[in-house]
Design an enzyme around this catalytic site. Structure first.
Site, PDB file in Angstrom:
ATOM      1  N   SER A  66      -9.661   2.056   3.109  1.00 61.93           N
ATOM      2  CA  SER A  66      -8.759   2.717   2.295  1.00 61.93           C
ATOM      3  C   SER A  66      -7.894   2.041   1.409  1.00 61.93           C
ATOM      4  CB  SER A  66      -8.120   3.785   2.986  1.00 61.93           C
ATOM      5  OG  SER A  66      -7.090   3.077   3.977  1.00 61.93           O
ATOM      6  N   SER A 116     -10.006  -0.375   7.067  1.00 57.13           N
ATOM      7  CA  SER A 116      -9.274  -0.171   5.888  1.00 57.13           C
ATOM      8  C   SER A 116      -8.763  -1.508   5.280  1.00 57.13           C
ATOM      9  CB  SER A 116      -8.371   0.890   6.018  1.00 57.13           C
ATOM     10  OG  SER A 116      -8.897   2.057   5.850  1.00 57.13           O
ATOM     11  N   LYS A 125       0.722  -1.249   0.074  1.00 53.11           N
ATOM     12  CA  LYS A 125      -0.036  -0.110   0.044  1.00 53.11           C
ATOM     13  C   LYS A 125       0.979   1.216  -0.059  1.00 53.11           C
ATOM     14  CE  LYS A 125      -3.940   2.165   2.544  1.00 53.11           C
ATOM     15  NZ  LYS A 125      -4.849   1.766   3.778  1.00 53.11           N
TER      16      LYS A 125
END
Lengths: 92, 487, 471
Positions: free
Chosen positions: B157, B181, B82
């Site tokens: 997210s 997330s 990420k």
């Protein structure tokens, strides 16, 4: 009530600038969000000191010097640097 | 089967075994993933940056280790990371204009650990800006699209990591989970996502959103793969004072244990009106499956869940407001060309560099902390956090696990025109409590809605019970027929 | 109307750790710009603070030195504000749970209570560059460990404020917590000051004078602010609560900000640093490593027979007091050793501008010298010369005395011969002496000493001379 004045105050604390239209919009949004946050208002409980996560003296960093990072690396991501330092516009 | 075909369905475990078996090289595997990932990125927008040249170099090094018989589990396997996890010399943007050109000078501990195992960093995945959001639409680099329906959101997210795994652009990925997330996009994209116990994985190098809630998690096709990746990154790190040693050395130690004799609680507050019928039905069906596997299903209660979303937003936004104050354009990040004074330049830099959602969270956080509001908001939220922790502890006195939906609904359309902010925020109801209480949680698919979009369920355990959590998810996965995304 | 000043102090003291408070960078003074910096102290995204044991231990020592309660539980908070010398845009400090609370310091006249001592990090340095029209930020100082010592508003005059600050500085130096070099900024002081009519119980509106870096400026700033505030009150005007800067050259205070900007620091618990739990055993163990504090030292010196003034002179400089203690161990004559230090050594050190810490003489050599002077091995006068040589050239006092022929002779025959010679050469003086003039005896003694040189023992010379004159 979350009004324009409060928005402007928080924008200042946040170091954000909004145009008048933006500020109006953000105030509206903040009103909506804060109405959700107001759910906490009827919660009552007394707080006990939470010492569970505390660590002992023997668990923290010993006072032993480590190498610092080369200056070129420290300044690498700065948009502007001068004379081996971060360039800051004049502070009024 | 060709490598190109194989990677569409292969698990991390399978790839690891085949690499060691020298069925193919890491260079071949990496090249195959890069090709597929780049091609599919046109559709998913799951990656912000590909680590092409370096990835192939790392793969070559991994192949040498494999040849010498020095391979570890992840040696040579491609992993996506990420884009809020710092990678040395590889752009790390947090999907923000603010950090568009930010190249960290150090690796996050988790990245270092992957490199020590000679895993191959494939690239950096897209996300909501600074991890604030649950759709991955707030990215400065455009929205991530759901591989099951390219017109739907991936969740967020960690939407890029979820979509990348779902679209087989990578076999596994790292995400971060502050209020859901990792788990929520995993549910939307039909994959498995594990948020470990707070402190089990070092946060050093994770660009902070809300420090007391942030936890790096693993995302893959199976719970077992999530555990494999967790094994590589977990443990006490001397660079992060809040990290802790896990009491287990292998999160897969109970993988074949099943659920026989376990008590699984269904907290009734997680099945209220906000949860869609389709989701409820799928989760109840999963409970039935567990029962059939020998678990005892009991109803439990988390009476103060109604405060969880507000408490979560207040605490996370307060910490975010403070954590994001360092972005002023002076030391790193976007610096505005407009303005003469320090005050003007930093205001303009922040106003230009941050997107709308980030600004709202900063405003909310400063509201919650500011003089006159602190007791009513931030302090209240902290007390709620303590109460919820206590209530979770109580549940785990009588239960081994709790089972809940991961999301109230399945993935919705991009644009979310009909969704108000409060509706979007409220949808975090199923996931935030694990963060607030610092507990481990895993989301795995348990059904599909009428449109064929995945439904996720979540298991939560007491702190550091990842081995039984992963085992329970694995047991269900063995019984559940998963449908792949068709792209 | 006459007014009374109410003063509270906030003293910032730099801790003598090797490393910064939240990272392993060197905490030394100075250094080229941005060379003592790492991701942690420059607040790079993804970095995390690592609180150091060194700072914790020194803060505990400070608390013990200032009679505080050391709290088992302490925790850090963030103080949020934007300024270019603060790279994270928050200062890590202790707001709700400071490491030490409830202490006091005795000054001459009274007890000054200490509310709290907390640990925090220093900020960086901004240098204005006129040529570039910019400020240049140097983060070497970022993260230097500080303690802030906050008093209750117990101080009533400039003199008390100076005495208190001096006492704190001395105690911190003794405890090895801080070098307390005010001129270098390792100890600096903020003054909160208000005035109220004498006898009143209600404090007036206070102002805060920031960053005073000498005892003299503390005194002057307080005197100035007292006059300014009383004049305002006399005129019936209001004192505005504000932060002031002391201009030492002009001798005035000036408001730091033109508009009254209400700060809202939005304190909240620092989530990156677990709270600290210190056990009673650990506190005890640290207590056992503490050296004798100035107060106890003084009490001991008074018992040893020193005057308060002499005791203060020795204690003021820890290195000198340590030197004294060592010397007394070698020669147990406290008053004599003290007098040799105060009368002779301090004067010489002053002449050479030599600090006690850099003295090359060993306490045992110094003790030996005192003993030699006391037992007549050398004359007092010779002892002074020997000390001078010890300081300037080095060597043991006995060696120097031997080489310089300064050992006193007990041989009376040479003295007798000299006496005969001098009495013969000065018949007039002998006559005057016999006629009853005591004054002339001194003259004759002088002649004797000149003739005999340094080795003459004055007691023997006196005795022989008297015998000869009286025979």
């Amino acid at each position: 009530m979350f009004d324009i004045k409060l928005s402007a105050h928080l924008a200042e604390l946040s170091k954000l600038s909004f145009t008048e239209t933006e500020l109006y919009e953000v105030t509206k949004e903040m009103n909506e969000i804060v109405s959700l946050m107001d759910a906490v208002s009827d919660f009552t409980a007394t707080e006990a000191l939470n010492t569970a996560a505390a660590v002992g003296l023997d668990q923290i960093r010993a006072d032993v010097k480590c190498d610092s990072t080369p200056r070129s690396e420290i300044l690498k991501n700065a948009a502007k640097s001068e004379k081996n330092a971060f360039a800051v516009p004049k502070v009024v | 089967m060709s490598l190109k075909e194989l990677i569409k369905t292969a698990t991390l475990k399978e790839l690891s075994n085949r690499l060691k078996n020298k069925d193919f090289s890491s260079v071949e595997l990496t090249a195959a993933y890069l090709e597929r990932a780049k091609e599919l990125n046109q559709k998913t927008n799951a990656f912000i940056t590909f680590n092409e040249a370096e990835a192939l170099k790392e793969a070559k090094k991994a192949d040498e280790q494999i040849a010498k018989g020095e391979a570890q589990t992840l040696t040579g396997t491609p992993i996506a990371v990420k884009d809020n996890i710092s990678t040395k010399n590889l752009k790390t943007t947090c999907a923000s204009k603010m950090l568009e050109n930010n190249t960290p000078i150090f690796d996050a501990t988790v990245v270092l650990k992957l490199k020590e195992q000679s895993a191959v960093i494939l690239g950096k995945t897209n996300m909501d800006e600074f991890a604030m959001g649950s759709t991955s639409e707030t990215s400065y680099f455009g929205a991530v699209r759901n591989p099951y329906d390219l017109s739907a959101v991936s969740g967020g997210s960690s939407g890029g990591s979820a979509a990348a795994v779902a679209a087989a652009q990578c076999p596994a990925a790292l995400g971060s989970d502050t209020g859901g997330s990792v788990r929520q996009p995993a549910a939307f994209c039909g994959i498995t996502g594990l948020k470990p116990t707070y402190s089990a994985v070092s946060r050093y190098g994770l660009i902070a959103f809300a420090s007391s809630l942030d936890q790096i998690g693993t995302m893959a096709k199976t719970a077992e793969d999530c555990g494999i990746l967790l094994n590589a990154i977990m443990g006490k790190d001397n660079l992060d004072a809040t990290s802790a040693a896990t009491p287990f050395s292998d999160s897969l130690s109970e993988i074949n244990r099943g659920v026989k004799g376990l008590k699984i609680g269904l907290p009734k507050e997680f099945f209220g009106d906000a949860i869609s019928e389709e989701v409820k039905v799928a989760v109840f069906k999963a409970a039935e499956t567990y029962k059939n596997m020998g678990a005892e299903i009991v109803e439990v209660s988390l009476p103060d869940l109604k405060y969880a979303v507000a408490a979560y937003y207040l605490i996370s936004s307060a910490e975010a407001a403070s954590n994001l104050s360092r972005f002023d354009g002076i030391k790193y990040g976007h610096r505005s060309e407009i303005g003469e004074t320090y005050e003007e330049v930093i205001k303009n830099s922040r106003s230009e560099g941050f997107g709308k959602e980030v600004k709202r969270r900063i405003m909310l956080g400063n509201y919650a902390l500011s003089s006159g509001y602190y007791d009513a908001y931030y302090n209240k939220a902290v007390k709620i956090r303590q109460k919820l922790r206590f209530e979770m502890d109580e549940i785990f006195k009588s239960c081994d696990l709790i089972l809940t939906p991961t999301t109230p609904t399945t993935a919705y359309k991009l644009g979310a025109g009909d969704k108000t902010l409060t509706k979007i925020y409220s949808a975090d109801i199923c996931t935030v409590t694990a963060n607030i209480a610092g507990l481990p949680a895993i989301s795995t698919p348990c059904g599909y809605d009428a449109a064929g979009l995945p439904i996720g369920m979540s298991l939560v355990s007491k702190a550091f019970a990842e081995p039984s959590l992963i085992a329970a998810a694995n047991a269900f996965e063995k019984q559940f027929e998963r449908r792949g995304a068709v792209l | 109307m006459s007014y009374e000043t109410v003063i509270g102090l906030e003293i910032h003291a730099e801790l003598l750790t090797l490393t910064k408070v939240f990272c392993g960078c060197s905490a030394d003074f100075g250094g080229e710009e941005n060379t003592r910096v790492c991701p942690r102290c420059s607040g790079m995204p993804g970095s995390l603070p690592l609180f150091g044991r060194g700072a914790a231990e020194l803060a505990i020592k400070a608390g013990l030195a200032l009679n505080c309660k050391i709290n088992n539980f302490s925790a850090f908070d963030r103080k949020n504000y934007f300024y270019p010398d603060l790279p994270k845009a928050y200062q890590i400090t202790q707001f709700n749970y400071p490491i030490c609370t409830d202490g006091f310091v005795d000054i001459c006249t009274k007890k000054i209570r200490i509310n709290r001592i907390h640990i925090e990090e220093d900020a960086g340095k901004l240098i204005h560059d006129d040529e570039l029209g910019l400020s240049l930020a140097d983060y070497n100082r970022c993260g230097i460990p500080l303690i802030e010592i906050v008093t209750e508003p117990d101080i009533r005059s400039a003199e008390e404020a100076k005495q208190f600050t001096a006492a704190v500085a001395l105690a911190l130096k003794y405890a090895g917590v801080c070098d307390a070099k005010m001129e270098q900024g390792s100890l600096r002081c903020d003054v909160n000051i208000s005035v109220m009519p004498k006898g009143s119980k209600v404090f007036g509106t206070r102002t805060e004078i920031k960053n005073l870096n000498s005892l003299r400026s503390i005194g002057r700033a307080i005197e100035y602010e007292y006059s300014r505030q009383t004049e305002l009150c006399e005129r019936g005007e209001r004192v505005i609560q504000q932060t002031l800067h002391w201009n030492d050259a002009l001798g005035v205070t000036k408001a730091l900000r033109s508009k009254e900007e209400a700060h809202d620091y939005r304190y909240f618990p620092e989530p990156d640093i677990p709270p600290l739990f210190i056990t009673d055993e650990e506190i005890k163990a640290i207590k056992n490593t503490m050296p004798e504090m100035p107060k106890e030292k003084k009490e001991r010196y008074l018992k040893m027979g020193l005057t308060p003034a002499d005791a203060d002179l020795l204690i003021f400089d820890k290195a000198l007091a340590d030197f004294y203690d060592e010397a007394v161990k070698c020669y147990n004559n406290p008053k004599s050793v003290a007098s040799m230090i105060i009368v002779e050594l301090l004067r010489r050190m002053n002449d050479l501008s030599l600090p006690a810490a850099e003295l090359k003489i060993t306490p045992s050599d110094f003790a030996e010298l005192c003993k030699m002077a006391d037992d007549g091995t050398v004359s007092r006068g010779a002892a002074k010369d020997i000390l001078k040589q010890m300081l300037e050239v080095g060597g043991s006092p006995m060696e120097i005395a031997e080489k310089g022929g300064m050992l006193m002779s007990n041989d009376t025959s040479a003295v007798e011969a000299a006496a005969d010679e001098i009495l013969a050469a000065n018949p007039k003086a002998v006559e005057e002496y016999k006629a009853g003039s005591a004054k002339v005896f001194g003259f004759l003694m002088g002649q004797m000493c000149r003739s005999l040189g340094r080795s003459a023992n004055p007691a023997i010379v006196k005795k022989v001379l008297e015998e000869k004159l009286n025979s």
